[in-house]
Design a protein around this motif. Structure first.
Motif, PDB file in Angstrom:
ATOM      1  N   THR A 198       1.118  -1.333  -0.265  1.00  0.00           N
ATOM      2  CA  THR A 198      -0.051   0.017  -0.099  1.00  0.00           C
ATOM      3  C   THR A 198       1.001   1.292   0.068  1.00  0.00           C
ATOM      4  N   SER A 199       0.912   2.071  -0.597  1.00  0.00           N
ATOM      5  CA  SER A 199       1.689   3.650  -1.175  1.00  0.00           C
ATOM      6  C   SER A 199       0.950   4.318   0.122  1.00  0.00           C
ATOM      7  N   VAL A 200      -0.044   4.524  -0.214  1.00  0.00           N
ATOM      8  CA  VAL A 200      -0.631   5.988   0.626  1.00  0.00           C
ATOM      9  C   VAL A 200      -2.355   6.050   0.758  1.00  0.00           C
ATOM     10  N   ILE A 201      -2.124   5.581   2.832  1.00  0.00           N
ATOM     11  CA  ILE A 201      -3.364   5.902   3.895  1.00  0.00           C
ATOM     12  C   ILE A 201      -3.668   7.360   4.115  1.00  0.00           C
ATOM     13  N   GLN A 202      -4.577   7.666   3.847  1.00  0.00           N
ATOM     14  CA  GLN A 202      -5.340   8.737   4.833  1.00  0.00           C
ATOM     15  C   GLN A 202      -6.486   9.125   5.044  1.00  0.00           C
TER      16      GLN A 202
END
Length: 171
Positions: free
Chosen positions: A162-166
């Motif tokens: 996974t690259s990006v979580i927000q």
């Protein structure tokens, strides 16, 4: 629906006054990244919150299921929206996540039903898994995305890169 339209607007994000800061380590500049396992270097857990889509988190041991990644806010927050950008090299991979909240990092409550991330090539908004308009009436300090079903590759390993979580919410 009207809810989806509002949730996808810039107004929605402006109303949500809290999000995870751009992290430079598991604990800086504030809060704490929480995770079940990780490789090191550019695959370390905090990289999903570093604002870059070229670094990523990769669970140690490639278990692919029942691993998690999340964030401990410095105060109680009601998360109302989250996004996830899969790592682009994971082509034709399907991974399922579930949003959970906790106030002690031990007892977890399911906030949202399982969401499917279809890991695709490239980086564009269609690659994002976005949960909009979450009905979450309880404030928690800890939020995590639990991998409930990783993808088994021909090499015999599972993947949930996974690259990006927000997380977006209100105090």
């Amino acid at each position: 629906t009207w809810l989806t339209a509002i949730c996808n607007s810039t107004y929605f994000e402006s109303v949500l006054n809290v999000k995870v800061p751009t992290m430079t380590s598991d604990t800086a500049p504030s809060g704490q990244v929480i995770y079940s396992s990780q490789y090191g270097g550019s695959q370390a857990a905090f990289h999903v919150f570093d604002g870059s889509d070229t670094s990523y988190w990769f669970p140690l041991g490639n278990t692919g299921t029942n691993c998690y990644i999340g964030y401990k806010f410095t105060s109680l927050i009601k998360v109302r929206k989250w996004i996830l950008l899969p790592y682009s090299s994971e082509r034709s991979t399907t991974v399922k996540f579930q949003l959970q909240g906790s106030n002690d990092n031990t007892n977890w409550v399911n906030i949202e039903n399982e969401q499917t991330a279809n890991y695709t090539t490239g980086y564009n908004t269609a690659d994002y898994v976005t949960a909009n308009g979450i009905v979450n009436n309880t404030a928690y300090q800890y939020y995590r995305l639990k991998v409930t079903n990783g993808e088994l590759h021909s090499a015999g390993v599972y993947s949930a890169k996974t690259s990006v979580i927000q997380f977006y919410g209100r105090a």
